[in-house]
Motif scaffolding. Structure first.
Motif, PDB file in Angstrom:
ATOM      1  N   SER A   1       0.833  -1.208   0.000  1.00 54.24           N
ATOM      2  CA  SER A   1       0.000   0.000   0.000  1.00 54.24           C
ATOM      3  C   SER A   1       0.867   1.256   0.000  1.00 54.24           C
ATOM      4  CB  SER A   1      -0.896  -0.014   1.244  1.00 54.24           C
ATOM      5  OG  SER A   1      -1.627   1.183   1.330  1.00 54.24           O
ATOM      6  N   ASN A   2       0.408   2.272  -0.711  1.00 52.06           N
ATOM      7  CA  ASN A   2       1.104   3.546  -0.776  1.00 52.06           C
ATOM      8  C   ASN A   2       1.017   4.251   0.568  1.00 52.06           C
ATOM      9  OD1 ASN A   2       2.355   5.870  -1.813  1.00 52.06           O
ATOM     10  ND2 ASN A   2       0.384   6.754  -2.354  1.00 52.06           N
ATOM     11  N   VAL A   3       2.144   4.548   1.164  1.00 48.80           N
ATOM     12  CA  VAL A   3       2.182   5.221   2.461  1.00 48.80           C
ATOM     13  C   VAL A   3       2.622   6.668   2.263  1.00 48.80           C
ATOM     14  CG1 VAL A   3       3.182   5.257   4.775  1.00 48.80           C
ATOM     15  CG2 VAL A   3       2.738   3.063   3.651  1.00 48.80           C
ATOM     16  N   ILE A   4       1.795   7.614   2.729  1.00 52.96           N
ATOM     17  CA  ILE A   4       2.138   9.026   2.650  1.00 52.96           C
ATOM     18  C   ILE A   4       3.113   9.361   3.767  1.00 52.96           C
ATOM     19  CG2 ILE A   4       1.257  11.391   2.772  1.00 52.96           C
ATOM     20  CD1 ILE A   4       0.314   9.944   0.289  1.00 52.96           C
ATOM     21  N   THR A   5       4.309   9.822   3.399  1.00 55.24           N
ATOM     22  CA  THR A   5       5.322  10.175   4.396  1.00 55.24           C
ATOM     23  C   THR A   5       5.728  11.640   4.312  1.00 55.24           C
ATOM     24  OG1 THR A   5       7.098   9.488   2.892  1.00 55.24           O
ATOM     25  CG2 THR A   5       6.254   7.819   4.431  1.00 55.24           C
ATOM     26  N   ASN A   6       5.190  12.360   3.325  1.00 53.26           N
ATOM     27  CA  ASN A   6       5.510  13.771   3.140  1.00 53.26           C
ATOM     28  C   ASN A   6       4.225  14.588   3.238  1.00 53.26           C
ATOM     29  OD1 ASN A   6       6.195  16.334   2.228  1.00 53.26           O
ATOM     30  ND2 ASN A   6       7.413  15.601   0.509  1.00 53.26           N
ATOM     31  N   PRO A   7       4.135  15.535   4.179  1.00 51.81           N
ATOM     32  CA  PRO A   7       2.910  16.333   4.325  1.00 51.81           C
ATOM     33  C   PRO A   7       2.487  17.036   3.036  1.00 51.81           C
ATOM     34  CG  PRO A   7       4.399  16.743   6.157  1.00 51.81           C
ATOM     35  CD  PRO A   7       5.169  15.913   5.163  1.00 51.81           C
TER      36      PRO A   7
ATOM     37  N   TYR B   1      -4.635   5.032   0.174  1.00 59.67           N
ATOM     38  CA  TYR B   1      -3.289   5.162   0.723  1.00 59.67           C
ATOM     39  C   TYR B   1      -3.397   5.031   2.232  1.00 59.67           C
ATOM     40  CZ  TYR B   1      -5.004   9.852   1.822  1.00 59.67           C
ATOM     41  OH  TYR B   1      -5.765  10.908   2.295  1.00 59.67           O
ATOM     42  N   THR B   2      -2.263   4.940   2.915  1.00 60.15           N
ATOM     43  CA  THR B   2      -2.233   5.049   4.375  1.00 60.15           C
ATOM     44  C   THR B   2      -1.219   6.142   4.713  1.00 60.15           C
ATOM     45  OG1 THR B   2      -0.551   3.308   4.589  1.00 60.15           O
ATOM     46  CG2 THR B   2      -2.880   2.636   4.739  1.00 60.15           C
TER      47      THR B   2
ATOM     48  N   GLU C   1       2.543   9.189  13.154  1.00 61.05           N
ATOM     49  CA  GLU C   1       3.354  10.271  13.729  1.00 61.05           C
ATOM     50  C   GLU C   1       3.364  10.179  15.263  1.00 61.05           C
ATOM     51  OE1 GLU C   1       3.061  13.811  10.505  1.00 61.05           O
ATOM     52  OE2 GLU C   1       1.154  13.275  11.440  1.00 61.05           O
ATOM     53  N   PHE C   2       4.103   9.216  15.745  1.00 57.69           N
ATOM     54  CA  PHE C   2       4.241   9.011  17.188  1.00 57.69           C
ATOM     55  C   PHE C   2       5.625   8.421  17.475  1.00 57.69           C
ATOM     56  CE2 PHE C   2       1.661   5.741  15.148  1.00 57.69           C
ATOM     57  CZ  PHE C   2       2.382   4.577  15.371  1.00 57.69           C
TER      58      PHE C   2
ATOM     59  N   MET D   1       2.384   0.256  12.069  1.00 55.29           N
ATOM     60  CA  MET D   1       2.423   1.649  12.501  1.00 55.29           C
ATOM     61  C   MET D   1       2.041   2.646  11.419  1.00 55.29           C
ATOM     62  SD  MET D   1       5.738   1.641  15.001  1.00 55.29           S
ATOM     63  CE  MET D   1       5.837   0.495  16.381  1.00 55.29           C
ATOM     64  N   ASP D   2       2.185   2.270  10.160  1.00 53.04           N
ATOM     65  CA  ASP D   2       1.855   3.169   9.054  1.00 53.04           C
ATOM     66  C   ASP D   2       0.558   2.754   8.357  1.00 53.04           C
ATOM     67  OD1 ASP D   2       4.203   4.647   9.493  1.00 53.04           O
ATOM     68  OD2 ASP D   2       5.371   3.347   8.177  1.00 53.04           O
TER      69      ASP D   2
END
Length: 202
Positions: A29-35, A109-110, A114-115, A140-141
């Motif tokens: 799955s596509n994980v968003i890591t950039n705001p 996406y997921t 942020e913890f 976690m993501d």
């Protein structure tokens, strides 16, 4: 000849398997890591105000904190403005402890969790009124649309969940929601519907 045909079939099978694994939706799955991958039309250097209108007309107001959890806040705002939560319910309640709205449908996406346990310094503590994002077990993501509101202090959640906002007014309405009759321990017998969530701006 038989061995050659078997080898050809095996090669074809491996090529087909590789093709299937590369198809959209079949890979990880596509994980968003950039705001910035979730742009929103608000000043994200300051808090963002929102309100939840319950089905009976009661209003619950709160604030989102993009400096503490920028991806989580942007994702929540995006879903709210798409009408994602309108008509959904607080489908999990524990009297005077928490209410939760579970996201449904496909996840395009997921988002990164942020913890602290996921390598993110989140300065928000899980106190009464905290808005926090749920994730799936130890994945976690894996968060997308499921959030909960705490009705008691649970600071032991710090580091395990992404707190991203706080209820500032009307929390008593969610106290009442948490006390409704339930079945299977946490599922309300009567739907506790969210009529609409609205972003009010900075």
């Amino acid at each position: 000849m038989v061995k050659k045909n078997s080898l050809l079939r095996l090669t074809a099978l491996l090529l087909m398997l590789a093709f299937v694994l590369l198809l959209p939706g079949c890979s990880k799955s596509n994980v968003i890591t950039n705001p910035d991958d979730l742009p929103i039309d608000y000043d994200t250097s300051r808090l963002i105000k929102f309100e939840i209108e319950l089905d009976d007309g009661d209003i619950v107001s709160g604030e989102l904190y993009p400096l503490a959890a920028p991806i989580t806040v942007r994702n929540f705002v995006t879903l709210v403005e798409d009408g994602y939560y309108n008509g959904k319910t607080f489908d999990r309640v524990i009297a005077d402890k928490l209410v939760q709205c579970t996201g449904t449908g496909d996840k395009p996406y997921t988002i990164r969790g942020e913890f602290k346990d996921n390598g993110w310094k989140n300065t928000l503590s899980h106190l009464r009124g905290t808005l926090s994002m749920s994730h799936i077990g130890d994945q976690m993501d894996s968060a997308y649309g499921t959030f909960f509101v705490l009705l008691e202090n649970r600071t032991y959640y710090d580091g395990e969940y992404a707190a991203f906002g706080r209820i500032t007014d009307g929390l008593i309405h969610l106290d009442h929601t948490s006390r409704v009759e339930v079945e299977n321990e946490t599922s309300p017998v009567e739907p506790q519907t969210i009529k609409e969530i609205r972003i009010l701006g900075n």
